[in-house]
Each structure stands twice: as C-alpha cells, then as structure tokens.
Design an enzyme around this catalytic site. Structure first.
Site, PDB file in Angstrom:
ATOM      1  N   LYS A 211      -8.028 -11.700  14.208  1.00 10.14           N
ATOM      2  CA  LYS A 211      -8.677 -10.819  15.177  1.00 10.14           C
ATOM      3  C   LYS A 211      -9.473 -11.628  16.197  1.00 10.14           C
ATOM      4  O   LYS A 211      -9.350 -11.410  17.406  1.00 10.14           O
ATOM      5  CB  LYS A 211      -9.592  -9.840  14.450  1.00 10.14           C
ATOM      6  CG  LYS A 211     -10.260  -8.824  15.378  1.00 10.14           C
ATOM      7  CD  LYS A 211     -11.292  -7.971  14.659  1.00 10.14           C
ATOM      8  CE  LYS A 211     -10.683  -7.133  13.567  1.00 10.14           C
ATOM      9  NZ  LYS A 211     -11.678  -6.214  12.956  1.00 10.14           N
ATOM     10  N   GLU A 217      -8.629 -21.137   8.409  1.00  6.47           N
ATOM     11  CA  GLU A 217      -7.344 -21.383   7.761  1.00  6.47           C
ATOM     12  C   GLU A 217      -6.177 -21.021   8.685  1.00  6.47           C
ATOM     13  O   GLU A 217      -5.199 -21.755   8.816  1.00  6.47           O
ATOM     14  CB  GLU A 217      -7.237 -20.580   6.457  1.00  6.47           C
ATOM     15  CG  GLU A 217      -8.225 -20.986   5.378  1.00  6.47           C
ATOM     16  CD  GLU A 217      -9.542 -20.236   5.466  1.00  6.47           C
ATOM     17  OE1 GLU A 217     -10.310 -20.289   4.492  1.00  6.47           O
ATOM     18  OE2 GLU A 217      -9.806 -19.592   6.510  1.00  6.47           O
ATOM     19  N   GLY A 283      -9.969  -5.931   7.292  1.00 14.02           N
ATOM     20  CA  GLY A 283      -8.781  -6.735   7.060  1.00 14.02           C
ATOM     21  C   GLY A 283      -7.917  -6.233   5.913  1.00 14.02           C
ATOM     22  O   GLY A 283      -6.689  -6.154   6.020  1.00 14.02           O
ATOM     23  N   ARG A 284      -8.553  -5.867   4.800  1.00 17.79           N
ATOM     24  CA  ARG A 284      -7.787  -5.445   3.625  1.00 17.79           C
ATOM     25  C   ARG A 284      -7.211  -4.044   3.773  1.00 17.79           C
ATOM     26  O   ARG A 284      -6.467  -3.583   2.909  1.00 17.79           O
ATOM     27  CB  ARG A 284      -8.653  -5.554   2.370  1.00 17.79           C
ATOM     28  CG  ARG A 284      -9.942  -4.749   2.411  1.00 17.79           C
ATOM     29  CD  ARG A 284     -10.865  -5.154   1.279  1.00 17.79           C
ATOM     30  NE  ARG A 284     -12.174  -4.504   1.336  1.00 17.79           N
ATOM     31  CZ  ARG A 284     -13.190  -4.919   2.075  1.00 17.79           C
ATOM     32  NH1 ARG A 284     -13.044  -5.971   2.863  1.00 17.79           N
ATOM     33  NH2 ARG A 284     -14.365  -4.299   2.049  1.00 17.79           N
ATOM     34  N   GLU A 369     -12.793  -7.013  -3.293  1.00 17.46           N
ATOM     35  CA  GLU A 369     -13.566  -7.304  -2.087  1.00 17.46           C
ATOM     36  C   GLU A 369     -14.325  -6.060  -1.648  1.00 17.46           C
ATOM     37  O   GLU A 369     -15.396  -6.155  -1.054  1.00 17.46           O
ATOM     38  CB  GLU A 369     -12.647  -7.799  -0.965  1.00 17.46           C
ATOM     39  CG  GLU A 369     -13.397  -8.457   0.188  1.00 17.46           C
ATOM     40  CD  GLU A 369     -12.489  -9.217   1.117  1.00 17.46           C
ATOM     41  OE1 GLU A 369     -12.306 -10.436   0.912  1.00 17.46           O
ATOM     42  OE2 GLU A 369     -11.930  -8.601   2.047  1.00 17.46           O
ATOM     43  N   HIS A 400       5.991  -9.880 -22.312  1.00 12.24           N
ATOM     44  CA  HIS A 400       6.175 -11.136 -23.038  1.00 12.24           C
ATOM     45  C   HIS A 400       5.069 -12.131 -22.710  1.00 12.24           C
ATOM     46  O   HIS A 400       5.223 -13.332 -22.973  1.00 12.24           O
ATOM     47  CB  HIS A 400       7.545 -11.728 -22.704  1.00 12.24           C
ATOM     48  CG  HIS A 400       8.685 -10.864 -23.154  1.00 12.24           C
ATOM     49  ND1 HIS A 400       9.290 -11.016 -24.378  1.00 12.24           N
ATOM     50  CD2 HIS A 400       9.300  -9.819 -22.553  1.00 12.24           C
ATOM     51  CE1 HIS A 400      10.251 -10.106 -24.506  1.00 12.24           C
ATOM     52  NE2 HIS A 400      10.270  -9.367 -23.416  1.00 12.24           N
ATOM     53  N   LYS A 524     -17.525 -20.126   2.963  1.00  9.90           N
ATOM     54  CA  LYS A 524     -16.919 -20.616   4.207  1.00  9.90           C
ATOM     55  C   LYS A 524     -17.924 -21.429   5.020  1.00  9.90           C
ATOM     56  O   LYS A 524     -17.574 -22.457   5.607  1.00  9.90           O
ATOM     57  CB  LYS A 524     -16.393 -19.439   5.031  1.00  9.90           C
ATOM     58  CG  LYS A 524     -15.228 -18.708   4.388  1.00  9.90           C
ATOM     59  CD  LYS A 524     -14.533 -17.773   5.348  1.00  9.90           C
ATOM     60  CE  LYS A 524     -15.387 -16.623   5.764  1.00  9.90           C
ATOM     61  NZ  LYS A 524     -14.650 -15.628   6.596  1.00  9.90           N
TER      62      LYS A 524
END
Length: 561
Positions: A211, A217, A283-284, A369, A400, A524
């Site tokens: 944005k 990153e 964001g999520r 979050e 399993h 961060k």
C-alpha cells in the site's frame, strides 16, 4: 453518523457470563446427549449460504447455546456489527472504518465513509483490475520482446501474500491453462531465488503489492526481482544495456498494487499500472481488493466476481440472520465458550480438501493478528483470556501426524472439519470412488472424537487387559463439521467471510480492537536498528543487548563468503 461506544462492555460482568460459568461446571456428555435427543444433529445444524454447518458435536446443549446468544446480546454484538457495515470508525486505535465488506458489495449498495459513498470507487478499481486481467489472459499484454505472459509473480507479505496464495491454490482448477502464478514473500533470498529459478524473464510479470510502497520485505524482494529480470533479459540479448531499455522492460514486466504513486513511479512502474486500495481495508482482510490482482489474472474476472459474491452472501447471512441461527456468530461464541470456560488454548482447522491446504495458514494471520490482544479498545486491560492459536493441515495427512494429540492428549482442542461433496478430481481406484474413501475418514474422525471408545468396548475386541487403557478414547472432543457442494469460487469466498465474522464476534465479546496490529511493529523497528550491527558496525553491535551481541558475533564468525 453515530460514534461507537468508547468503552466496551466487560463481558465478565454480564448475567450471561455468570450463567455460562455455572453451566461449564455441568459436563455435557455427547454420547448421552445424542442418545437422549435423536433430533440433536438436525436441531444443531444450520445453513449459511451454500455451507451446511453441523454444530451438534460441540459441548453444548440448549441452555449453553441460549446463554451464549444472550452474551452476544449483552455485549452489543449486533450493534457493533451494524456499525462496522455502516462504515463507522470501529478500528479505534487507528481511527479508521472497517469496510472489507464493502469490497464485495454489488453496485447500487451505498456505504459512506466521511460522507463519500465508497462502493462506486471499489467497482472503479475492480473494473481496472479486470481490464488488466483480460489483457494478460488474452495475450494483449505482452513482455518487452512481444511474448505473452505465462507466469505472474506476486510480491507481497502478510495479507498481501497469504490471502492471494491461499485463494490461488484453492482455485487451481479454475486457472487458465498456460498461465500460472507464484508468490514471493519471505525476505530470505532463497524465496526469490527458488521462485524465479526456472522462469523465462521474457514471459514473467511481477505484481508488487504494498500500500505504501515502503514495506521492507516487499521492496527488497521487488528490487531483487527487478535485477533478475534485467540481468536475464540482457544476458539473452533480449534488451540492450542502458537505462532506456531497462525502463521499457520494467514498465512491461512490473505492475503495482499501491496508492503511493510517486514511489511506484520512482521504482520504474507506470502509475497507470498501479491499482489502489484504502486504509479502511486491513491487510489480512484485503484479498477481495486489488491485492487479489494475481488471482483475478489467473482465474479470470468472472470467477473472481463469483468469489466476491460468495463473500457477500456470507455477509448478508451474518447481518440478516437471528443470532440463534447465525452461523458465524454461533461459531465465534463457541470459540469463546472453549477459550474462556474450558481453557482451550488452540483451535485446529482441518480441511478435507487438498486445494485448501493453505487455508489454515491464512487463518493463522486472520485470527491471531486480529485477536491476539491484551488490552481492550479503550486501552484498559482485558478481563479474560483472548485469542487462541489456530493451526492445521489437510486430512488425511494430519491423521498420520497430530490427531493422536487431539484424540488422546490432555488438552481440549476444538476442531473444525471442512469438506466438499463433489471433488474437482473424481478419480477411482479400481471400482472404488477415492473421494468417498476420503470422506469416510472425514465422517469417522468427527464421530471418533465425539463418542470415543470405552474400556468395555476395547475389551470386547479381545484386547489384552494390560493395553486396554492405551486404547481407550475418552471422546467428548468437540468438532464442527462444515460441508459445501463443491469448492467453487463462491464457496471459497463464503468460507473466508465465515471466519472473518467468527473472528469479529470473538473480538466484540472480548472488547478488543480486532482490526489493528500494533504488535507487529516493535520487531520491525528493532530489525532496522540491528541491521548495521549484522553488517559489522562495531558501535551498532555495542548498542545491542548481551544476547543479541553474542548472536551477531557468532553469525559474523561463521558466515562464509
């Protein structure tokens, strides 16, 4: 427009909370409950859009469900829900509206933020995304050498990655043949190296999703991909050396999802090829926005529109259904029941659909979050536990691996089982329908968790008495079964919106702001401070704590090359 209450109701002070505490002391035995009520499964099953949801194997009875619904009323769930859908600034700590639901509103619906109807703006961006997607899919959009695009690489992180990659994987059967997508997120350079290793630069298109166009990153990976593109094109003779050739190549092989058009242009991307979104979309919660551009390219505008319509269908169920039959509200309240009254600390999501293999990872961000908070939205401490660890893997792989803990461990782990009736790949093993074998496991596992196996039942199988205790299953392990006709774009949208509203419901009960994420900031910030130390700056190393100094010095002593 009214303003949301500045002080959340303390759920622990409500009459319903006290009643739930009393009910929690009275054990609900699922064997006895089903024996006593032949209609239990029917009474505790619900429809929500295309989803069929069976809550009957949860540790509840009519009294518990009634108390949970009363709790929702006493903390103001419907009022806060309505405030969210109306565009009120319920994200208090960031002073923002919360309108991911507007991303999937059809044209003609009116939702105002600061006096502006946002729905037309949403559709304006969607139309731009769809037009771009059609150009790539048709071959009208080509790379710098005139070759059509065959691979789209989405560069993002967090919500700019987890949502698109999950949706792309879930909708693989709908991806256009000859076109694929990859996703780069981790700042570990291995991620870029592996995702680009076998690609043709002439036929690769990158979508940089940030944005602000400042995410560390994402921008680092974007620069790495830009260098990979230019180096590859120059090495093959596809472009000449020089800035003009580089600029032309970047303009044809990079687009952006961002509102920072100046930074987009500085990177070399034509601002005309930037798709915006808004601060009222977290964001999520953003996969239905331009953040989903890579998905829209891969599956096409028609399927992406169906995906949004599925989300909208679940939105309407959440808004229009009475709480007593409101599936997202009931599932959110059940999570509160287990976290706060049964000391559950984790929650498993177990899709019996291989295409949903990234769905639990997506829910990890959505739920943790959102609700991993220890203060309420007025800044006061929470009055009870909040959040739970969401995790899971597809069945039957998980059977399993970790089902042992769910079946016979000492901790209560509520689990959601998800399956579809019609598979995308209806294969047979001889005369056997493999999907039916698959679903037999789905049905059997929830039954085994609910009803278990008694010592007498184990003995009746002729088991040596010495190992009878090891083969006893206590049962009474709660599960919710979610079924859909097929994993279509619409159904996937419904599943996402279902869990968004589950998460919202829990947050309202706990009085927290489910839409901020200040907890991701400190690490961060510290990473920026530590970076010079990692590079060998002795003064920067000296500023670190003793443990960090030790770790950095070990790294520098052992780093080769």
């Amino acid at each position: 427009m009214s303003t949301p209450s500045s002080t959340p109701t303390d759920a622990t002070t409500t009459e319903a909370w006290g009643r739930l505490q009393q009910l929690a002391d009275r054990k609900v035995d699922l064997r006895q409950a089903f024996d006593a009520d032949p209609q239990r499964a029917e009474r505790f099953s619900y429809d929500a859009a295309d989803l069929f949801v069976d809550l009957s194997k949860n540790l509840v009875d009519d009294e518990v469900l009634a108390a949970l619904v009363d709790l929702a009323g006493q903390v103001g769930l419907t009022q806060r829900r309505d405030a969210m859908f109306a565009g009120e600034r319920i994200n208090v700590t960031e002073d923002r509206a919360v309108l991911h639901t507007a991303l999937r509103d059809p044209e003609g619906v009116r939702v105002e933020v600061d006096g502006e109807d946002v729905v037309p703006v949403v559709h304006e961006v969607l139309d731009k995304v769809y037009a771009f997607a059609e150009k790539v899919r048709s071959g009208e959009w080509v790379g710098v050498t005139g070759k059509r695009i065959t691979t789209v690489v989405n560069i993002g992180i967090g919500g700019s990655d987890l949502g698109p990659v999950m949706v792309y994987e879930a909708l693989k059967p709908y991806v256009q043949p000859g076109l694929s997508a990859r996703f780069v997120s981790n700042i570990d350079p291995t991620d870029v190296a592996e995702k680009t290793r076998d690609l043709d630069p002439e036929q690769t298109l990158f979508i940089v999703a940030s944005k602000t166009f400042t995410t560390l990153e994402t921008l680092t990976n974007a620069r790495l991909c830009r260098a990979w593109l230019l180096d590859g094109l120059r090495a093959s003779g596809a472009i000449a050396d020089g800035d003009d050739a580089a600029s032309e190549a970047i303009a044809k092989h990079f687009v952006a999802v961002s509102t920072a058009l100046d930074k987009v242009a500085d990177f070399g991307i034509d601002p005309e090829n930037a798709f915006g979104f808004w601060d009222w979309v977290g964001g999520r919660y953003s996969v239905g926005s331009a953040i989903g551009t890579s998905v829209a390219v891969a599956v096409g505008p028609e399927n992406f529109s169906a995906f949004l319509a599925g989300m909208h269908a679940m939105d309407r169920h959440f808004v229009e259904s009475d709480l007593a039959e409101n599936v997202p509200a009931l599932m959110g309240l059940l999570n509160v029941w287990y976290v706060n009254f049964h000391d559950a600390q984790t929650h498993a999501v177990l899709p019996y659909a291989q295409y949903l293999h990234r769905f639990p990872a997506y829910l990890q961000q959505l739920t943790m979050e959102s609700n991993g908070k220890s203060v309420r939205y007025d800044g006061s401490p929470v009055t009870t536990d909040t959040g739970e660890v969401f995790w899971g893997e597809p069945g039957t792989n998980g059977q399993h691996a970790f089902y042992q803990l769910i079946h016979q461990g000492t901790r209560l782990i509520p689990a959601d089982f998800i399956a579809v009736a019609t598979p995308a790949n209806p294969l047979k093993d001889g005369d056997a329908d493999v999907h039916e074998l698959f679903l037999a496991n789905f049905f059997a596992q929830t039954a085994a968790l609910a009803f278990g196996k008694t010592a007498d039942e184990v003995r009746a199988e002729g088991t040596d008495e010495a190992i009878v205790p090891a083969r006893v299953f206590s049962g009474n392990r709660p599960t919710t079964s979610i079924m859909a006709p097929a994993l279509t774009p619409s159904v996937l949208g419904q599943l996402i919106a279902l869990y968004e509203h589950i998460t919202f419901t829990q947050g309202v009960v706990w009085g927290i702001d489910s839409f901020d994420q200040w907890g991701v900031e400190l690490g961060k910030q510290l990473a920026k401070q530590v970076t010079p130390a990692v590079g060998g700056d002795e003064s920067a190393i000296a500023e670190q704590d003793a443990s960090t100094q030790s770790l950095v010095r070990w790294y520098r002593a052992h780093r080769e090359g």
